[in-house]
Design a protein around this motif. Structure first.
Motif, PDB file in Angstrom:
ATOM      1  N   HIS A 328       0.947  -1.243  -0.194  1.00 47.17           N
ATOM      2  CA  HIS A 328      -0.011  -0.055  -0.111  1.00 47.17           C
ATOM      3  C   HIS A 328       0.624   1.181  -0.059  1.00 47.17           C
ATOM      4  O   HIS A 328       1.601   1.753   1.038  1.00 47.17           O
ATOM      5  N   GLY A 329       0.935   1.816  -1.352  1.00 50.86           N
ATOM      6  CA  GLY A 329       2.037   3.007  -1.183  1.00 50.86           C
ATOM      7  C   GLY A 329       1.486   3.826  -2.052  1.00 50.86           C
ATOM      8  O   GLY A 329       0.516   4.118  -2.684  1.00 50.86           O
ATOM      9  N   ILE A 330       2.755   4.868  -2.394  1.00 50.67           N
ATOM     10  CA  ILE A 330       2.554   6.095  -3.271  1.00 50.67           C
ATOM     11  C   ILE A 330       3.710   5.989  -4.230  1.00 50.67           C
ATOM     12  O   ILE A 330       4.880   6.064  -3.677  1.00 50.67           O
ATOM     13  N   TRP A 331       3.373   6.305  -5.265  1.00 50.65           N
ATOM     14  CA  TRP A 331       4.608   6.627  -6.290  1.00 50.65           C
ATOM     15  C   TRP A 331       4.665   7.939  -6.621  1.00 50.65           C
ATOM     16  O   TRP A 331       3.564   8.766  -6.716  1.00 50.65           O
ATOM     17  N   GLN A 332       5.780   8.422  -7.115  1.00 53.28           N
ATOM     18  CA  GLN A 332       6.060   9.772  -7.753  1.00 53.28           C
ATOM     19  C   GLN A 332       6.778   9.641  -9.088  1.00 53.28           C
ATOM     20  O   GLN A 332       7.586   8.704  -8.997  1.00 53.28           O
ATOM     21  N   PHE A 333       6.376  10.324 -10.107  1.00 53.29           N
ATOM     22  CA  PHE A 333       6.812   9.980 -11.440  1.00 53.29           C
ATOM     23  C   PHE A 333       6.483  11.277 -12.388  1.00 53.29           C
ATOM     24  O   PHE A 333       5.740  12.222 -11.935  1.00 53.29           O
ATOM     25  N   ASP A 334       7.401  11.272 -13.392  1.00 47.86           N
ATOM     26  CA  ASP A 334       7.554  12.427 -14.460  1.00 47.86           C
ATOM     27  C   ASP A 334       6.923  11.814 -15.716  1.00 47.86           C
ATOM     28  O   ASP A 334       7.239  10.462 -16.035  1.00 47.86           O
ATOM     29  N   VAL A 335       6.539  12.867 -16.591  1.00 48.65           N
ATOM     30  CA  VAL A 335       6.334  12.517 -17.746  1.00 48.65           C
ATOM     31  C   VAL A 335       7.187  13.528 -18.831  1.00 48.65           C
ATOM     32  O   VAL A 335       6.721  14.852 -18.659  1.00 48.65           O
ATOM     33  N   GLU A 336       7.804  12.948 -19.571  1.00 47.90           N
ATOM     34  CA  GLU A 336       8.731  13.923 -20.448  1.00 47.90           C
ATOM     35  C   GLU A 336       8.635  13.386 -22.017  1.00 47.90           C
ATOM     36  O   GLU A 336       8.753  12.226 -22.227  1.00 47.90           O
ATOM     37  N   ASP A 337       8.032  14.255 -22.639  1.00 45.25           N
ATOM     38  CA  ASP A 337       7.740  14.052 -24.141  1.00 45.25           C
ATOM     39  C   ASP A 337       7.059  12.540 -24.143  1.00 45.25           C
ATOM     40  O   ASP A 337       7.211  11.771 -25.094  1.00 45.25           O
ATOM     41  N   ASP A 338       5.944  12.536 -23.645  1.00 46.82           N
ATOM     42  CA  ASP A 338       5.239  11.149 -23.260  1.00 46.82           C
ATOM     43  C   ASP A 338       5.718   9.891 -22.714  1.00 46.82           C
ATOM     44  O   ASP A 338       5.488   8.584 -22.907  1.00 46.82           O
ATOM     45  N   ARG A 339       6.988  10.326 -22.143  1.00 48.78           N
ATOM     46  CA  ARG A 339       7.821   9.179 -21.716  1.00 48.78           C
ATOM     47  C   ARG A 339       7.686   9.001 -20.183  1.00 48.78           C
ATOM     48  O   ARG A 339       7.786  10.341 -19.685  1.00 48.78           O
ATOM     49  N   LEU A 340       7.458   7.753 -19.475  1.00 47.97           N
ATOM     50  CA  LEU A 340       7.670   7.837 -17.978  1.00 47.97           C
ATOM     51  C   LEU A 340       9.028   7.992 -17.827  1.00 47.97           C
ATOM     52  O   LEU A 340       9.807   7.025 -18.043  1.00 47.97           O
ATOM     53  N   GLN A 342      11.663   8.870 -14.158  1.00 49.20           N
ATOM     54  CA  GLN A 342      11.885   9.378 -12.761  1.00 49.20           C
ATOM     55  C   GLN A 342      10.776   8.542 -11.453  1.00 49.20           C
ATOM     56  O   GLN A 342      10.296   9.278 -10.953  1.00 49.20           O
ATOM     57  N   ILE A 343      10.554   7.264 -11.899  1.00 45.65           N
ATOM     58  CA  ILE A 343       9.609   6.704 -11.175  1.00 45.65           C
ATOM     59  C   ILE A 343      10.357   6.278  -9.820  1.00 45.65           C
ATOM     60  O   ILE A 343      11.422   5.640  -9.734  1.00 45.65           O
ATOM     61  N   GLN A 344       9.664   6.619  -8.568  1.00 46.94           N
ATOM     62  CA  GLN A 344      10.075   6.191  -7.359  1.00 46.94           C
ATOM     63  C   GLN A 344       8.788   6.184  -6.422  1.00 46.94           C
ATOM     64  O   GLN A 344       8.045   6.793  -6.591  1.00 46.94           O
ATOM     65  N   THR A 345       9.174   5.301  -5.365  1.00 45.79           N
ATOM     66  CA  THR A 345       8.101   5.267  -4.272  1.00 45.79           C
ATOM     67  C   THR A 345       8.482   6.310  -3.087  1.00 45.79           C
ATOM     68  O   THR A 345       9.634   6.564  -2.842  1.00 45.79           O
ATOM     69  N   LEU A 346       7.381   6.571  -2.618  1.00 44.83           N
ATOM     70  CA  LEU A 346       7.635   7.506  -1.722  1.00 44.83           C
ATOM     71  C   LEU A 346       7.172   7.095  -0.179  1.00 44.83           C
ATOM     72  O   LEU A 346       7.928   7.194   0.610  1.00 44.83           O
TER      73      LEU A 346
END
Length: 348
Positions: A328-340, A342-346
């Motif tokens: 049970h968690g929370i993820w942080q991510f970015d989207v650059e030019d439709d690419r996922l 910097q995916i990481q768990t908080l």
């Protein structure tokens, strides 16, 4: 004498008939009243507002009590309102708040633990509205001197209000009754006052008795995710249906639809029949492609195997709440030019 006796018997028979008719009418009237009362209470019940103690009289736990749980239990939303961060910890029946995302969970404060399976919170900088799902309520909070205060409570908000957002363009709060197709619109009638009022109730009859977990406001439109095997685009001002997109059975139990750059990102909790084996995160450029199964499944980019829930955006990043095995968690991510990226768990 025989005729008189016969007349008496006939009179008694007519009298009995009238009594039976009267009793039957009374019974019918009582049943009619009971049915009417049931309908009024359960089908046509209107919201009622309760004004609670002022901030000077009854401070709530926000800013006072630390969260005691080491991990989240079915987190449904993470968001930022003003300078504060909030996590709705659904199965712990609480909303957490912090001035920083970097703090461990045990250093987050409990804004409230007086909710039953709440899902979201939204604010306009003055007031904060939270859904109290299983109690069919919307709670109104205010903040003063680092403390949160419960100032109003709107009762009888449909069945299981599930999602509330603040729309800056209309300066309105929208709250969804997840089982009735009703959308409740709240606002502050006076700009110099924190008092909240219910402006109107709109509905989509096609969504009555259908479990719909959220909606997405896009300008003058509102998208309702599939709960009845189709996504609906409606007019924000009156909920007239403008367009629909059928979806396959395996992704019918959608949670949320979010537009990020050139894609619609869609979290899925279950299939049409409630099985979480189909939970996933997918994206598609054109919603018409969903009917043919032409989507990109991107859940493996995170961890997969759980149930992704709501996506939010603040501080230049996107955030995804997730529950069920493996955690049970929370993820942080970015989207650059439709690419996922910097995916990481908080909060694992």
């Amino acid at each position: 004498m025989g005729n008189m006796k016969k007349h008496t018997l006939l009179h008694q028979t007519e009298h009995q008939k009238r009594r039976i008719a009267a009793v039957s009418a009374a019974i019918f009237f009582v049943i009619l009243l009971a049915v009417t009362a049931f309908i009024l209470c359960h089908r046509l019940r209107r919201p009622s507002v309760i004004c609670l103690a002022s901030p000077a009289e009854e401070p709530l736990a926000g800013g006072i009590t630390y969260n005691t749980w080491q991990a989240l239990s079915v987190p449904t939303q993470i968001t930022r309102i003003g300078g504060d961060y909030f996590i709705v910890d659904c199965y712990h029946n609480q909303i957490l708040t912090s001035a920083s995302l970097d703090r461990p969970l045990t250093e987050w404060f409990v804004l409230t633990d007086q909710i039953n399976r709440g899902h979201t919170i939204a604010g306009d900088g003055v007031v904060y509205l939270a859904d109290d799902t299983e109690n069919n309520r919307i709670l109104i909070f205010e903040k003063k001197d680092s403390l949160f205060y419960l100032t109003q409570s709107f009762e009888n908000i449909g069945i299981r209000p599930h999602y509330v957002v603040y729309d800056e363009n209309s300066e309105r709060f929208y709250a969804l009754s997840s089982m009735t197709g009703e959308l409740y619109v709240f606002f502050r009638p006076q700009k110099d006052s924190s008092a909240v009022a219910l402006e109107k109730i709109m509905s989509i009859p096609e969504l009555n008795n259908i479990y719909v977990r959220s909606f997405t406001i896009d300008g003058d439109d509102i998208y309702f995710v599939s709960g009845n095997s189709s996504i609906i685009r409606a007019d924000k001002k009156d909920l007239d249906i403008l367009e629909t997109w059928p979806v396959p059975v395996e992704i019918a139990g959608m949670v949320q639809l979010t537009k990020i750059q050139n894609y619609f990102y869609i979290t899925v909790s279950t299939d049409l029949y409630g099985s979480q084996d189909y939970a996933t995160l997918l994206r598609v450029k054109d919603l018409t492609d969903l009917e043919n199964g032409s989507w990109e499944d991107i859940y493996a980019s995170f961890i997969g195997g759980g149930t992704p829930y709501y996506i939010s955006s603040f501080d230049g990043h996107f955030y995804l709440t997730e529950h069920r095995i493996p955690g049970h968690g929370i993820w942080q991510f970015d989207v650059e030019d439709d690419r996922l990226t910097q995916i990481q768990t908080l909060f694992p």
